[in-house]
Structures are given as structure tokens and as C-alpha cells.
Write a protein that holds these residues in place. Sequence first.
Motif, PDB file in Angstrom:
ATOM      1  N   CYS A 192       0.931  -1.150  -0.057  1.00 38.27           N
ATOM      2  CA  CYS A 192      -0.016  -0.022  -0.067  1.00 38.27           C
ATOM      3  C   CYS A 192       1.008   1.382   0.098  1.00 38.27           C
ATOM      4  O   CYS A 192       0.672   2.142  -0.783  1.00 38.27           O
ATOM      5  CB  CYS A 192      -0.881  -0.061   1.362  1.00 38.27           C
ATOM      6  SG  CYS A 192      -2.103  -1.370   1.268  1.00 38.27           S
ATOM      7  N   LEU A 193       1.958   1.298   0.628  1.00 37.57           N
ATOM      8  CA  LEU A 193       2.714   2.369   0.835  1.00 37.57           C
ATOM      9  C   LEU A 193       3.608   2.478  -0.425  1.00 37.57           C
ATOM     10  O   LEU A 193       3.684   3.741  -0.904  1.00 37.57           O
ATOM     11  CB  LEU A 193       3.823   1.996   1.946  1.00 37.57           C
ATOM     12  CG  LEU A 193       3.632   2.627   3.243  1.00 37.57           C
ATOM     13  CD1 LEU A 193       4.586   2.221   4.190  1.00 37.57           C
ATOM     14  CD2 LEU A 193       3.267   3.993   3.574  1.00 37.57           C
ATOM     15  N   ASN A 194       3.848   1.501  -1.031  1.00 35.55           N
ATOM     16  CA  ASN A 194       4.588   1.624  -2.377  1.00 35.55           C
ATOM     17  C   ASN A 194       3.573   2.182  -3.564  1.00 35.55           C
ATOM     18  O   ASN A 194       4.024   2.890  -4.272  1.00 35.55           O
ATOM     19  CB  ASN A 194       5.008   0.184  -2.856  1.00 35.55           C
ATOM     20  CG  ASN A 194       6.371  -0.179  -2.318  1.00 35.55           C
ATOM     21  OD1 ASN A 194       6.946   0.803  -1.606  1.00 35.55           O
ATOM     22  ND2 ASN A 194       6.789  -1.462  -2.362  1.00 35.55           N
ATOM     23  N   ALA A 195       2.459   1.520  -3.347  1.00 31.86           N
ATOM     24  CA  ALA A 195       1.516   1.964  -4.285  1.00 31.86           C
ATOM     25  C   ALA A 195       1.179   3.560  -4.144  1.00 31.86           C
ATOM     26  O   ALA A 195       1.224   4.200  -5.294  1.00 31.86           O
ATOM     27  CB  ALA A 195       0.008   1.484  -4.230  1.00 31.86           C
ATOM     28  N   ILE A 196       1.056   4.139  -3.042  1.00 32.07           N
ATOM     29  CA  ILE A 196       0.845   5.515  -3.022  1.00 32.07           C
ATOM     30  C   ILE A 196       2.116   6.369  -3.291  1.00 32.07           C
ATOM     31  O   ILE A 196       2.084   7.173  -3.982  1.00 32.07           O
ATOM     32  CB  ILE A 196       0.868   5.879  -1.278  1.00 32.07           C
ATOM     33  CG1 ILE A 196      -0.670   5.503  -0.951  1.00 32.07           C
ATOM     34  CG2 ILE A 196       0.804   7.574  -1.070  1.00 32.07           C
ATOM     35  CD1 ILE A 196      -0.915   5.342   0.482  1.00 32.07           C
ATOM     36  N   ARG A 197       3.569   5.657  -3.072  1.00 30.17           N
ATOM     37  CA  ARG A 197       4.418   6.521  -3.547  1.00 30.17           C
ATOM     38  C   ARG A 197       4.799   6.458  -4.954  1.00 30.17           C
ATOM     39  O   ARG A 197       5.201   7.510  -5.601  1.00 30.17           O
ATOM     40  CB  ARG A 197       5.800   5.776  -2.781  1.00 30.17           C
ATOM     41  CG  ARG A 197       5.966   6.029  -1.516  1.00 30.17           C
ATOM     42  CD  ARG A 197       6.976   5.028  -0.612  1.00 30.17           C
ATOM     43  NE  ARG A 197       8.496   5.292  -1.256  1.00 30.17           N
ATOM     44  CZ  ARG A 197       9.269   4.661  -0.962  1.00 30.17           C
ATOM     45  NH1 ARG A 197       9.198   3.581  -0.251  1.00 30.17           N
ATOM     46  NH2 ARG A 197      10.633   4.808  -1.405  1.00 30.17           N
ATOM     47  N   ILE A 198       4.163   5.260  -5.712  1.00 25.92           N
ATOM     48  CA  ILE A 198       4.659   5.180  -7.203  1.00 25.92           C
ATOM     49  C   ILE A 198       3.460   6.176  -7.720  1.00 25.92           C
ATOM     50  O   ILE A 198       3.989   6.893  -8.704  1.00 25.92           O
ATOM     51  CB  ILE A 198       4.431   3.609  -7.519  1.00 25.92           C
ATOM     52  CG1 ILE A 198       5.553   2.919  -7.183  1.00 25.92           C
ATOM     53  CG2 ILE A 198       4.206   3.681  -8.962  1.00 25.92           C
ATOM     54  CD1 ILE A 198       5.411   1.518  -7.235  1.00 25.92           C
ATOM     55  N   HIS A 199       2.374   6.276  -7.322  1.00 21.54           N
ATOM     56  CA  HIS A 199       1.342   7.052  -7.748  1.00 21.54           C
ATOM     57  C   HIS A 199       1.509   8.758  -7.276  1.00 21.54           C
ATOM     58  O   HIS A 199       0.813   9.495  -8.006  1.00 21.54           O
ATOM     59  CB  HIS A 199       0.006   6.873  -7.477  1.00 21.54           C
ATOM     60  CG  HIS A 199      -0.551   5.493  -8.169  1.00 21.54           C
ATOM     61  ND1 HIS A 199       0.011   4.250  -7.978  1.00 21.54           N
ATOM     62  CD2 HIS A 199      -1.315   5.301  -9.330  1.00 21.54           C
ATOM     63  CE1 HIS A 199      -0.582   3.425  -8.887  1.00 21.54           C
ATOM     64  NE2 HIS A 199      -1.470   4.126  -9.454  1.00 21.54           N
TER      65      HIS A 199
END
Length: 416
Positions: free
Chosen positions: A332-339
Motif C-alpha cells: 500500500c505504501l509503495n502504491a501511494i509512493r509510485i502514484h
Amino acid sequence: MKSVWNEQQQEIRDFYEQVARERVRPSAASRDITLTFDRQIWRDLGASGLFGLHMPEEFGGRGLGLREFTAALEGFSRGSQDMGVLVSFVAQVGLVQAGLLSYGTEEQKQRWLPGLIRGELLGSFAITEQGCGSDVRAMKLSATQELNGFRINGQKWNITNAPQADVVMTFAHVEGAGDKSVTCFITGTDVPGLERSEPFELLGNRGTPIGAFNFNDVLVPESAVVGGVGGGLNVLYFAFLVERVLTGLVITGCMEPLVEDCLRYSQERLAFGRPIGENQYIQGQIVDMYCQVEVLRSVLLRAMDSMEQGVDCSSLASMVKMIATESLHEACLNAIRIHGNSGYRRDKYFERLLRDSIGVFFAGGTIEIHRHVIWTNLVEGFRKGERMRDGLNLGVYQNQNPATTAFSQPAEEAIA
Ligand SMILES: Cc1cc2nc3c(=O)[nH]c(=O)nc-3n(C[C@H](O)[C@H](O)[C@H](O)COP(=O)(O)OP(=O)(O)OC[C@H]3O[C@@H](n4cnc5c(N)ncnc54)[C@H](O)[C@@H]3O)c2cc1C
């Protein structure tokens, strides 16, 4: 992603993904904001057969195998983007229905399972109290035996589905029963003296109603005892194993769309004149997420195989829960960072899933406790001089009590 399902299982998976997309996903964000659990959705899911795919037909289930149920649940989780409904599902199907099916009397199964499977009843499984969580033997709920049953007093706290539950399986010390006093009771919530709180205001899992039960001189008949007086910990550990595996399944389903959404965005979003996916930092984050899904699925399938064969899988179940929880949070953290900026907005589901993922660190046993379970099994095997099976001690030699089912853990480790 490469399928691990046969044609029939894939069909089931697709069907339940569609059910979730149509029935659960559209209102997930608003239910999270308004702290709402929608009973009509629950009834519709019951009518779709989801709650009873793997349950015997005599209780209203479909009698399918564990793999078919697994495929359905993965598809459903993929489509729903809603850990709220999923947590309610795991509490009812993984804890209440599983505990009842394995330890309930024929009368208890006939009375409760059909309504639960149809989605007309909502079930909850109440162990935690304000004064005890991991250390379940420290519970204070007490049951006093009388001529016509047991009188229960005390409180249960932070219980999934409690504010709306129709049925509760709960655990209490039976007064005067000695060392083995923890006993499981099942009752409707409409009995005199049993009160339910309003839903708690929590950081995440807001689409599931979580709250307290107050037992004020609640009288239940002897026929409400599940698994015999003093047999509560057996019921509890069996149900926990199922709950841990189901949570892993649900999380696998939730993580797949995260990987796909990140992959898509990495190809579409341009920075410095090229897709952000051409940067190795971004590639690394997505590859790690993808690997975690595959690792999780492999451990999960191994745990399910052990369950099907009736082999103890306490370490495997804890591994599933631990890997699943930590991977989901990271993803979830990665998804936020990537977006970037757009990932941080509330109109994306990433932030909701991130908040929900924190609850899974505690629900059904904390991550520290799962490490403790795995460690205990490892050391026990080592001290017995046994070699690790396939490099891992999966807790197989813990199954020393023939009176319990093959995958119930000895009750000495009284931690949730
Ligand atoms: C979303 C959600 C749903 C839930 N649903 C239910 C439900 O349906 N039914 C129910 O009964 N409960 C439910 N719970 C409660 C949950 O089971 C407890 O929160 C959990 O067991 C931990 O208990 P605790 O919060 O009291 O923490 P504690 O047990 O007080 O632990 C506090 C901290 O100490 C650590 N700790 C404690 N003992 C040890 C040890 N021996 N070794 C290492 N670390 C240790 C823990 O890991 C934790 O970090 C739910 C919780 C959440 C968040």
C-alpha cells in the motif's frame, strides 16, 4: 498473472470477482467514511453462495472443495477493494462457521449454520477484552454453572461484527472448573442481559462494525457449550488456524490489483520525458510487490494442502498471516509512493487499504505473536532432536492430542 487455477476454479474466481465489483466496491469508500455496515450487501453475498461454498450441503452449503472456495475468495477479494466486508467475512466464515462445523453439536450446527450461510445472520467470535488480547487465558468473562445452564458476566471488547451480530461465539472461564476452565458458548444476541455497543471509531476497517458485548447475568442453556466444558482453547486454536489462512487469501486477492495498478501507472506516467517504469527504483518496488504475492500464494497453498490432509500447520498458518500483513502494508505504501500526488488522494483506494492493513497487524493475533508461534515450534523440534522438514519445522509434531483435530494446537500456548 499466471493462473494457478483449473478451468472450473477460474470460472468461480471470475464470478466472485464480478459479484464483488458490482455489489461491494461501489460503496466501499462511502461506507468507510460513514462507518456503515450494509446488511443488504451481506444478504446478497449469502445468496450468491459465497459463505457456504465449502460447507456441507445438509447445512445449506454447496459442498465444494477447499481449492474452489480458495479461488472464490481470492476473486472476491480482488474485486471488492474493501477490507471492511472482508474482515467481517473472515470473522464469520473463518472463525464462527469453522469453529461450529468442527466442534459444534449436531443441534448447534442445524440451528445456526443455515442462517449464517444464507447471510441472514451475522456471526461474531468474541475473545478479546479490555484487559486481555494476546494472553487469552487472562480473560475475565466468567460463567457460573446453575441448575438450568450457565450464567455469564463480563465484557468482550473490539469484536468484529459485534454491534450488529445476531450470533456470538464467546469464551469464558467456568467457575470451579480448575485449570481447564476456558469454555466456548454460542448464543443468539437477543437473549436478556446481552448488550452490544455502537461501532467503535477506528483508524481503518471502518466498513466492518467493531465493538463490545456486555454480558449482564446472561443465562444460556447447557446446550450452548461448544466443544465441552474446558474445551474452549481447542475451539479457539482451530478457528484461529482457519482465520489466519483465510486472511492470507483475502490479502493475496487485495494485493494483485495493487501490483496491476502500479504496473499500469508506471507505463503511463511520464517524468523527464519517459515512463517512470523505466527507472530501476520503480521497477524494484513493483517487482518486490509481485514477488510477495507469489510467495504468499505458495505458502498459502501449502497451508491449505496441510489442512486438507488433516496435518497440523500452525507455523504455516502464522507464516501466512505474517507475510500477508507485512506485504500488504508495504504494498500500500509503495502504491501511494509510485502514484505520487494522485496516490495520496482519498479518491484512490490505496490510503483506505493502507489504514485497513494496520488493523491486520492485530486482528486474529499480532505479528509478534505469529513470530513467537513459529519460534516455539522451531525450538521445540530442535530440542526433540528432530530434523527440520524440508528446511522448516511446520509444527507437525505438535499434534499430540488425539482428542483434538489434526490442526489444533496444544492449548498451553494461550495466546491469540
Ligand atoms: C480490525 C480488528 C478486528 C478484531 N476482531 C476481533 C474479533 O473479532 N474477536 C476478538 O476477540 N478480537 C478481535 N480483535 C482484537 C485482537 O484480537 C487483539 O487486538 C489482539 O489479540 C491483540 O491484543 P491487544 O490489542 O490487547 O494487544 P496486547 O496483547 O496487549 O499486546 C500489545 C503489544 O504487545 C505485544 N505482545 C504481547 N505479548 C507478547 C509476547 N508474548 N511476545 C511478543 N510481543 C508480545 C503485542 O504483539 C502487541 O504489539 C480485533 C482487532 C482488530 C484490530
